[in-house]
Motif scaffolding. Sequence first.
Motif, mmCIF file in Angstrom:
data_model
loop_
_atom_site.group_PDB
_atom_site.id
_atom_site.type_symbol
_atom_site.label_atom_id
_atom_site.label_comp_id
_atom_site.label_asym_id
_atom_site.label_seq_id
_atom_site.Cartn_x
_atom_site.Cartn_y
_atom_site.Cartn_z
ATOM 1 N N THR A 29 43.502 42.683 38.294
ATOM 2 C CA THR A 29 43.808 42.179 39.635
ATOM 3 C C THR A 29 44.417 43.328 40.422
ATOM 4 O O THR A 29 45.182 44.133 39.879
ATOM 5 C CB THR A 29 44.835 41.016 39.619
ATOM 6 N N ASP A 67 36.720 41.171 47.579
ATOM 7 C CA ASP A 67 36.481 40.941 46.149
ATOM 8 C C ASP A 67 37.503 39.903 45.654
ATOM 9 O O ASP A 67 38.697 39.999 45.968
ATOM 10 C CB ASP A 67 36.662 42.281 45.394
ATOM 11 N N PRO A 68 37.038 38.906 44.890
ATOM 12 C CA PRO A 68 37.977 37.839 44.468
ATOM 13 C C PRO A 68 39.169 38.345 43.645
ATOM 14 O O PRO A 68 40.181 37.665 43.549
ATOM 15 C CB PRO A 68 37.111 36.904 43.627
ATOM 16 N N ARG A 69 39.055 39.555 43.104
ATOM 17 C CA ARG A 69 40.178 40.080 42.305
ATOM 18 C C ARG A 69 41.244 40.756 43.168
ATOM 19 O O ARG A 69 42.281 41.186 42.671
ATOM 20 C CB ARG A 69 39.638 41.090 41.276
ATOM 21 N N ARG A 71 43.912 40.968 46.494
ATOM 22 C CA ARG A 71 44.704 40.220 47.487
ATOM 23 C C ARG A 71 45.382 41.244 48.411
ATOM 24 O O ARG A 71 45.930 42.247 47.932
ATOM 25 C CB ARG A 71 45.762 39.376 46.776
#
Length: 450
Positions: A29, A67-69, A71
Motif C-alpha cells: 500500500t 490505483d486501488p493500492r 491513497r
Amino acid sequence: MGLSIAIVGSGPSGFYTAESALEKWPDCTVDIIEKLPTPYGLIRYGVAPDHAKTKNVAKSYEQTALDPRVRFFGNVEVGRDVSVAELRERYDAVVFATGCATDKKLGLKGEDKHGVLGVASFVNWYNGLPAARDLAPDLGTESVVVIGIGNVAVDVARVLVKTPEEMAATDLMDHAAAIIHKSPIKHVYMMGRRGPLHAQFTNVELREMGHLKDAAAVVDPAQLPEAIPEEAKKEFSERQLRLIQRNIDTLKDFAKIAPGGRTKRVHFVFFANPVEILGGERVTGVRFEKTRVDGGRAIGTGEFFEIACGLVIPAIGYYSHPIPDLPFKDGKAINVDGRIEKGLYAVGWIKRGPSGVIGTNKPDGDTAAEQIAADIPAGSGKAGRAGLETLLAQRKVTVVGFPEWKIIEAAEVARAKPPAPRRKFATVAEMISMLDKQTAAAPSPANATT
Ligand code: FAD
Ligand code: NAP
C-alpha cells in the motif's frame, strides 16, 4: 504481508516512487502525504503557465493516484500535522519527496532592499501557490534585472514580457495578470556570471525567446565566440558540445534579427558577476564585475559596470528548509544515494538538490524501491494507512483525498474563461469551502431519492 509505504510530497519524485513501488510489490500500500490540498508539486506551482504541454505529465501521475493500492492524503503537512517519528511508527518505509522550495540568497550587500524579489516567491505567486497569494510585487519599473541564466530565469523573463493575448490560453493567475500586464516593463536583463558556453538554459526554451510578439531578444555579438574554443572543448562531452553549439547558433540569430516594431527587449548579458544591489530603501540598480572564464570558473577582471533597474529577481537556485527530525545539510536531506537510514529515504530535489528536469526524478523512484527491498524484505504488520487515518482524525485534520482533489480540479476548469484551461483557487480556504458546499449539497445515501 504487503509493505506499507508512506511517500511525503506529491511532485514528480513522489509519483515516480509510487510507480516504482507499485510495480515492485503487487501487494503493497502506498500513501502519498501532501501539505497542499492539490497534488503534483512544481508541475502545478513551478512549471510556467504558458507551458501547458509540460503539465500534461500529471495525467500519468493521476493514473498512479487512482490505483486501488494508493491513497492521497492532501492538506497534511509532515512536521505540522504528523511527525517523521509518527510516520515511521506506522509505516514500513517512509520516503521524503518534498523538493526544494526556498530561494538561495546571493549574499550581496543591498539584497534586503525593497525591489529584490526571490524567484521562488515570484513564480509561486504567478502560478497561484496559496502561501504566495498576497505577495503583490511592485512591478512599477521599466527595467528588471534577472540574475542567473537557467531555465527558471528564462521562464520569468518570458512571463514578464509576453502580451495578454500570448498569455490568454494559460492558467496565469488573475491577480498576477492584473499586475504584470499593467506594468511599464520595457527591458529585462538576463545576467550570466559566465559566458554562453556555460549557460544553463536549454535550447528549446532559449529559442522561444526569439518568437515573442512584443519583445525582441537582444545579445551583443561580441560576447559570442566564433567557434567553441579548443581549450574549452576539453571540459564538455560530445553531447554537451552539440547542445552548446545550438545555443550559440540561436544567440547569433538573436544578434542578427532586427527588433522590428516590438516595444520590449530581453537582453542576454554574459560575463557579469553581481557584486552589489544599489539604491536607498528601494533598488535603483545592480553593480556587476566583468568576468572572464577560466577552466569553467568566472574570474573577476576588476572592471565594473552598473545597470539601472527598479526590480531585481535573483534566479540562482533553491534549497530545502529542514523538516523537523530529518537530518539536513546544505539545503538537502543527508543521504547516501537516497538512503537516509534503514526505513527512511529521499528522492528528487530533497535528495539531489535543485537541478534536473521532470524526468530526471524518475530513476530516484527505482533506486528508492531497490533500497527498500534490500532493507525491508517483508511487511512488518505496522498499522500503516489505518494508523495514519486514526491519528489525523484524532487531530481533526481536514484531509483532502484524491476524489476531493478531482472536485477542486473540475471546479477550476468550470470557472475558467476559455481559452484559459483552468482558473486555480488562490487559497486553501477557498478550496475547502468549495468542497464543504459540494458535500452539503450532495444528497447523503440515507436520504437519496435515486
Ligand atoms: P516538487 O515538485 O517540489 O514536489 C515536492 C512536493 O512536496 C510539493 O508538492 C510540496 O508541497 C510537498 N511538500 C513539501 N514539504 C512537505 C511537507 N512537510 N509535508 C508534506 N508535503 C510536503 N522541469 C521540466 O522538465 N520542465 C519544466 O518546464 C520545468 N519548469 C520548472 C519551473 C520551475 C520554476 C522550477 C523551480 C522547476 C521546473 N522544472 C521543470 C523542474 C521540475 O519541476 C523538478 O525537477 C521537479 O518538480 C522536482 O520534483 P520533486 O518531486 O523533487 O519536488
Ligand atoms: P540552474 O539551471 O542551476 O541555473 C541557475 C543559474 O543561476 C545559473 O546561470 C547559475 O550560474 C546562476 N547562479 C547561481 N548562483 C549565482 C550567483 N551567486 N551569482 C550569479 N549567478 C548565479 O537553476 P534553475 O534555473 O533554478 O533551474 C533548476 C532546474 O529546473 C534546472 O535543472 C532546470 O533545467 C529545470 N527547469 C527546467 C525547465 C524546462 O525544462 N523548461 C524550466 C525551469 C526549470 P552558474 O552556472 O555560473 O553557476
